[in-house]
Write an enzyme that holds these catalytic residues in place. Structure first.
Site, PDB file in Angstrom:
ATOM      1  N   LYS A 204     134.944  34.043 -31.301  1.00  0.00           N
ATOM      2  CA  LYS A 204     135.832  34.127 -32.484  1.00  0.00           C
ATOM      3  C   LYS A 204     136.277  35.630 -32.551  1.00  0.00           C
ATOM      4  O   LYS A 204     135.009  35.916 -32.597  1.00  0.00           O
ATOM      5  CB  LYS A 204     135.765  33.860 -34.083  1.00  0.00           C
ATOM      6  CG  LYS A 204     137.262  34.016 -35.112  1.00  0.00           C
ATOM      7  CD  LYS A 204     136.264  33.308 -35.902  1.00  0.00           C
ATOM      8  CE  LYS A 204     137.438  33.920 -38.003  1.00  0.00           C
ATOM      9  NZ  LYS A 204     137.865  32.880 -38.448  1.00  0.00           N
ATOM     10  N   LYS A 257     138.839  31.489 -30.354  1.00  0.00           N
ATOM     11  CA  LYS A 257     140.104  31.511 -31.157  1.00  0.00           C
ATOM     12  C   LYS A 257     140.186  32.825 -31.101  1.00  0.00           C
ATOM     13  O   LYS A 257     139.504  33.770 -31.027  1.00  0.00           O
ATOM     14  CB  LYS A 257     139.209  31.077 -32.793  1.00  0.00           C
ATOM     15  CG  LYS A 257     140.863  31.485 -33.836  1.00  0.00           C
ATOM     16  CD  LYS A 257     140.426  31.023 -35.243  1.00  0.00           C
ATOM     17  CE  LYS A 257     141.235  31.223 -35.949  1.00  0.00           C
ATOM     18  NZ  LYS A 257     140.846  30.953 -37.141  1.00  0.00           N
TER      19      LYS A 257
HETATM   20 ZN   LIG Z   1     135.526  33.401 -42.983  1.00  0.00          ZN
END
Ligand SMILES: [Zn+2]
Length: 334
Positions: A204, A257
């Site tokens: 992420k 992501k």
């Molecule tokens: Zn968070």
């Protein structure tokens, strides 16, 4: 490689592009509603449907309204939802994240009762529930503020377990603390949820593409940014290390992501590890398509489908997208 290296004129690649049926027959990558996950933002109340300005078509919903939208999406063929919660009260211990009657826990119970076949996945993080908006416990001293890793793990594990107790089918930690997958696995197992899978936000990145989401989840940090825990957009090798660690700790599904600007990461993660791999097409990816379409500059349906196809081609098995219900509808139309 064993591909055909024939030469023109014996070889003509246009032969297989002559008709829709032929093109379908040799199609290498397919989109199916079965791969879609639709995110939702849940908040307390009744008949609440609060529009999010930078995410057209996405709302903060009270449980009753969320149930309606989830039922509609499920009917169109969307098999799974991903829940985020917006609590009434925030504090410095994220109490609302692991409260047994927290907003996410209540929505999970409602969805599992009314739509038992819908897969309910919960986002596991603390930022929406923290008064400061960070994903972990904050310690402030003379040198400034630090996000504490290890004490945060306990709260994340408690949150994930409370989601499983409410009936969640899968938990998805998004905080990017080191060691959180192991902490969550251990806590789930100890509570008897040995069969609850973990989908980790493994790679992420700290991304400007999250802009509209912060309005949706009311989770913008009150000071500083998330660069001390989320990844640097420049780093691909580090993303593979993040994924490898999460797998060692027990992740069943790994996620990249954002998606669109990170297709190379998706491809490398899928090629390197071969695990079920999810792509999260984030809020600004949605907003950009919606904005251009609203101006008549692009064909929303064609661009959305092509974008998701690119994620599939790069290696994604699972597509988390705010357009999931629309996409399922379009795929049904054929
Ligand atoms: Zn968070």
């Amino acid at each position: 490689m064993t591909y055909n290296s024939g030469q023109f004129p014996a070889t003509r690649l246009r032969r297989l592009r002559q008709s829709p049926a032929l093109r379908r027959l040799v199609c290498e990558t397919r989109l199916s509603a079965a791969q879609l996950v639709l995110p939702f933002f849940a908040r307390a109340g009744r008949k609440v449907r609060r529009a999010i300005s930078a995410m057209p078509g996405v709302f903060q919903l009270s449980p009753d309204e969320l149930l309606k939208d989830a039922a509609r999406a499920h009917e169109l063929g969307v098999p799974a939802v991903l829940l985020f919660g917006i609590p009434d009260q925030k504090d410095t211990r994220a109490t609302g994240a692991y409260a047994s009657n927290g907003v996410v826990q209540r929505v999970v119970r409602l969805l599992k009762r009314e739509l038992p076949e819908l897969l309910v996945i919960t986002d596991v993080c603390l930022c929406e529930y923290m008064s400061h908006g960070h994903c972990g416990i904050v310690q402030k001293d003379k040198r400034g503020a630090r996000i504490l890793n290890d004490p945060t793990l306990k709260l994340l594990a408690q949150t994930a377990t409370s989601h499983a107790e409410a009936g969640a089918d899968m938990v998805a930690p998004s905080d990017m603390m080191d060691g959180r997958v192991a902490a969550i696995r251990q806590s789930l197992d100890r509570a008897g949820f040995t069969d609850t899978p973990i989908m980790s936000y493994a790679a992420k990145f700290a991304s400007a593409y999250y802009g509209p989401f912060r309005e949706a989840a009311e989770s913008a940090p009150k000071f500083g940014d998330r660069r001390s825990y989320q990844m640097d957009a420049a780093n691909a090798s580090e993303a593979l290390r993040e994924v490898a660690l999460d797998i060692q700790e027990g992740a069943d599904i790994v996620m990249v992501k954002p998606a669109l600007a990170y297709l190379d990461i998706l491809h490398r993660v899928k090629t390197e590890f071969g695990l079920p791999t999810a792509a999260y097409s984030v809020s600004a990816e949605h907003a950009m398509i919606k904005a251009a379409a609203a101006n008549g500059w692009i064909d929303e349906r064609a661009v959305t489908l092509e974008t998701l196809l690119a994620m599939r081609r790069a290696g994604a098995d699972i597509l988390i997208t705010y357009a999931a219900a629309d996409v399922a509808g379009w795929l049904k139309e054929g």
